[in-house]
Structures are given as structure tokens and as C-alpha cells.
Motif scaffolding. Sequence first.
Motif, short mmCIF file in Angstrom:
data_model
loop_
_atom_site.label_atom_id
_atom_site.label_comp_id
_atom_site.label_asym_id
_atom_site.label_seq_id
_atom_site.Cartn_x
_atom_site.Cartn_y
_atom_site.Cartn_z
N ALA A 144 0.86 -1.19 0.00
CA ALA A 144 0.00 0.00 0.00
C ALA A 144 0.89 1.23 0.00
O ALA A 144 2.07 1.17 0.36
N GLY A 145 0.33 2.36 -0.41
CA GLY A 145 1.12 3.58 -0.39
C GLY A 145 0.26 4.81 -0.43
O GLY A 145 -0.96 4.75 -0.65
N LYS A 146 0.91 5.95 -0.22
CA LYS A 146 0.25 7.25 -0.27
C LYS A 146 0.86 8.08 -1.40
O LYS A 146 2.08 8.15 -1.55
N SER A 147 0.00 8.69 -2.23
CA SER A 147 0.44 9.65 -3.24
C SER A 147 1.42 9.02 -4.22
O SER A 147 1.07 8.07 -4.93
N ASN A 148 2.66 9.50 -4.28
CA ASN A 148 3.66 8.91 -5.17
C ASN A 148 3.93 7.45 -4.79
O ASN A 148 4.15 6.60 -5.66
N GLY A 149 3.88 7.13 -3.48
CA GLY A 149 4.03 5.75 -3.04
C GLY A 149 2.88 4.88 -3.50
O GLY A 149 3.07 3.70 -3.81
N ALA A 150 1.68 5.45 -3.54
CA ALA A 150 0.52 4.72 -4.04
C ALA A 150 0.67 4.44 -5.53
O ALA A 150 0.38 3.34 -6.01
N GLY A 151 1.13 5.46 -6.27
CA GLY A 151 1.38 5.25 -7.68
C GLY A 151 2.43 4.19 -7.93
O GLY A 151 2.32 3.37 -8.85
N PHE A 152 3.46 4.18 -7.07
CA PHE A 152 4.53 3.18 -7.22
C PHE A 152 4.02 1.78 -6.87
O PHE A 152 4.48 0.79 -7.47
N ALA A 153 3.09 1.68 -5.93
CA ALA A 153 2.48 0.37 -5.66
C ALA A 153 1.82 -0.17 -6.93
O ALA A 153 1.89 -1.37 -7.22
N GLY A 154 1.20 0.72 -7.72
CA GLY A 154 0.63 0.32 -8.99
C GLY A 154 1.69 -0.10 -9.99
O GLY A 154 1.49 -1.04 -10.77
N VAL A 155 2.84 0.59 -9.99
CA VAL A 155 3.95 0.21 -10.86
C VAL A 155 4.44 -1.19 -10.48
O VAL A 155 4.74 -2.03 -11.35
N MET A 156 4.53 -1.46 -9.19
CA MET A 156 4.93 -2.79 -8.73
C MET A 156 3.93 -3.84 -9.20
O MET A 156 4.32 -4.93 -9.64
N ALA A 157 2.64 -3.52 -9.11
CA ALA A 157 1.62 -4.47 -9.55
C ALA A 157 1.75 -4.77 -11.04
O ALA A 157 1.45 -5.88 -11.49
N CYS A 158 2.20 -3.78 -11.81
CA CYS A 158 2.34 -3.94 -13.25
C CYS A 158 3.60 -4.69 -13.64
O CYS A 158 3.77 -5.06 -14.81
N ASN A 159 4.51 -4.91 -12.68
CA ASN A 159 5.78 -5.57 -12.96
C ASN A 159 5.65 -7.07 -12.69
O ASN A 159 5.31 -7.48 -11.58
N ALA A 160 5.93 -7.89 -13.68
CA ALA A 160 5.73 -9.33 -13.56
C ALA A 160 6.61 -9.96 -12.50
O ALA A 160 6.24 -10.97 -11.89
N THR A 161 7.78 -9.36 -12.23
CA THR A 161 8.70 -9.95 -11.26
C THR A 161 8.32 -9.58 -9.84
O THR A 161 8.09 -10.45 -8.99
N VAL A 162 8.25 -8.29 -9.54
CA VAL A 162 7.92 -7.86 -8.18
C VAL A 162 6.44 -8.10 -7.87
O VAL A 162 6.09 -8.60 -6.80
N GLY A 163 5.57 -7.76 -8.81
CA GLY A 163 4.15 -7.90 -8.58
C GLY A 163 3.70 -9.32 -8.31
O GLY A 163 2.70 -9.55 -7.62
N SER A 164 4.43 -10.28 -8.85
CA SER A 164 4.05 -11.69 -8.65
C SER A 164 4.21 -12.12 -7.21
O SER A 164 3.68 -13.15 -6.80
N LYS A 165 4.95 -11.35 -6.40
CA LYS A 165 5.15 -11.68 -4.99
C LYS A 165 4.05 -11.12 -4.09
O LYS A 165 4.00 -11.46 -2.91
N LYS A 206 -11.52 16.74 -3.71
CA LYS A 206 -10.92 18.06 -3.62
C LYS A 206 -9.39 17.99 -3.61
O LYS A 206 -8.72 18.96 -3.24
N ASP A 207 -8.84 16.86 -4.01
CA ASP A 207 -7.39 16.68 -4.04
C ASP A 207 -6.80 17.58 -5.12
O ASP A 207 -7.12 17.44 -6.31
N THR A 208 -5.94 18.52 -4.73
CA THR A 208 -5.32 19.42 -5.70
C THR A 208 -3.92 18.97 -6.10
O THR A 208 -3.33 19.52 -7.03
N ILE A 209 -3.37 17.97 -5.39
CA ILE A 209 -2.03 17.47 -5.71
C ILE A 209 -2.11 16.32 -6.70
O ILE A 209 -1.32 16.25 -7.66
N SER A 210 -3.04 15.42 -6.49
CA SER A 210 -3.33 14.36 -7.45
C SER A 210 -4.82 14.46 -7.80
O SER A 210 -5.65 13.73 -7.25
N PRO A 211 -5.18 15.40 -8.67
CA PRO A 211 -6.60 15.67 -8.93
C PRO A 211 -7.39 14.44 -9.35
O PRO A 211 -6.89 13.59 -10.10
N TYR A 212 -8.61 14.36 -8.86
CA TYR A 212 -9.47 13.20 -9.13
C TYR A 212 -9.65 12.97 -10.62
O TYR A 212 -9.64 11.83 -11.11
N ASP A 213 -9.80 14.04 -11.36
CA ASP A 213 -10.02 13.93 -12.81
C ASP A 213 -8.74 14.06 -13.62
O ASP A 213 -8.79 14.24 -14.85
#
Length: 320
Positions: A144-165, A206-213
Amino acid sequence: MHFASLLILALANTAFANSSTGCKKELPPAFPNPGESTPLDLPGTDRDYRLYIPSNYNPKNPTPLYISLHGANRNMDEQERLSQFSNPLFNPDGIAVYPNSRNGYWLSNPKAHTSRPNDLDYMYDLITHLEDKLCIDRNRIYAAGKSNGAGFAGVMACNATVGSKIAAFASVSGGYYNISDIPGLGPCSPAPRDEGYPFLEFHGTKDTISPYDGGGRDDKRPVIDVLEEWAGRNGCPKDARWNSNVTVFEHPLVKHASWNCGGKKGIVQHYREGDWGHCWASTVPNGDTEAFWKQCIPGKYVFNATEVIFDFFSGYQLKA
């Protein structure tokens, strides 16, 4: 031998079928005592992390591992205080690890110049290191992650090597970038698996750093695009809308959307937090109510994201 005894033996063997090599080993001297956390260096690298071991840790019992990733310009210590993954009220019996980025930014953020593609290598090495030193249930590793860490969690999920764990993923106020534009990454290509890719997302309107849209700093992607893509990877038709979208709180308004894909109910879930900003939802003040006090007003929250995350994770594990 009686049937009941055979059943107990079979369950015990199943629990250890995917246990890590660290089972039955004593805790390394540098590691924290059970019930505590401490900063550590990852051997053979220039990277560090913070490790929490639960008070009831038993090296003979395979234990779940929870990874909590900090946001941009943050660090592992702040993420421990923010996410509360070391709090026994939320996590009574799991190991928690708080990786530290190299320069305050995780891979996918345009400012992570020195982390391409080392962040993925770092995460794989960190998980492997902990599996070797601790008794970890390799079927129950979560990120799990917050903000950039949350986005990186998604990058990990997209990676066949790390995400498979990793059995399941959660994202709080995620900053989502087009990883196809990042050198060395290419399109999202998770490892094929029958269990699917459980994905939970929280976001304030109302997120202005990572806008919903989408848009904002560095032209982030809309939240709904990310959710629909994970629904697609889990077997839903292209651009599939949610199967349910219900109001769970009226004041302030919080809606919960859920996708049923590939025969898996609620494999993708989303909490849409009306009138909230770039915040880790908590009923008590936390690091976000201090750093983003205009968007994250103390006393305004009606649920704990951490509690929901652990409940979501409890429903998923990899197959042995």
C-alpha cells in the motif's frame, strides 16, 4: 491416526508450504525486538528501510508482510506515523516494512531521476532479504502507499517480477502517471495468475495534488481510468463500470464503488471521498492533517483508511 489429527497436520503442512526460508531462524541482532520498529540498511545496497515486528511474532509461524510506501518528499518514518501499519489496533500480528526512496521520489514520478529502474530491483531485493531473515507467509505479502508511493504500488503491480510476490494492493490519494512514457518500463504487464490483481483505491474529490479527474502537477491520470484498467486486467470488459456504487457515509459524503470481474466479487474497489483533499483518512489527527491542513481538516473524517485496507487485504492470498 484419527481424521481430526490428519486434518490438523494437513493444515500445518499447507501453512508451511509457502513459508519463507527465515522460518525457525532467530531474529538477527540488528532487527527490532517484537513489538518495536527500527531503521535498517539493506545489505549490499545504499538503500534503507524501517522494520516493525509484532509483539506476538513466532519464528515458527508464517507471518503476513505489509509494505507501506511514503509519498513524494516524505520518508519511511513519516509513513509509519501516517499509515499506522505498526499499530496493533489495525495490524495485530503482521510484519510491517516502510521502504525509503532514494531521493524522496519513487519510480514513476518524473523527479525520480536516480531511481530508474532501481526502485523495482530494490523492492525485490528487500522482500527477498526479509523472507530470508523472518518467517514470512509468502502467500500473504501486501503493498500500500500514499500519493507517489501509491502510484509506485501500482507500478509494482504492473511488474511481472515484483508484482508476482504481492497478493493485493492499496492506493491512497494515488499519483498516477503513464508508465509507458518512463524509460525501461513500458506498458503495464503483470504476471498472469488465477487469483487476479486485487486493487483498492481511496481518493478525495478536492485533491489538488493528485486531482481526481487528472491533470495537475506533471499531468497525472484520472482515477476512473486507473480503476477501469485494473478491472480490465481482472477480466471485466473494456471500460467496465462498477457493479455497485453506494453511499457509505452522508456527512461528509463517501461513496464506495466495487467491480466484480472474472468471477471475483469486489476484486477492484474504490472510496470516493467528497470534499476531501490529498489525505489519508483517519478519525484521529495524523501527518496529513498537519502537512495538508487546508485539505485534511482534523475531525472531519468518519473512517480509517488503514482499517479498510487491512480488511481488504485479509480477503486475498496467493495460491501455494
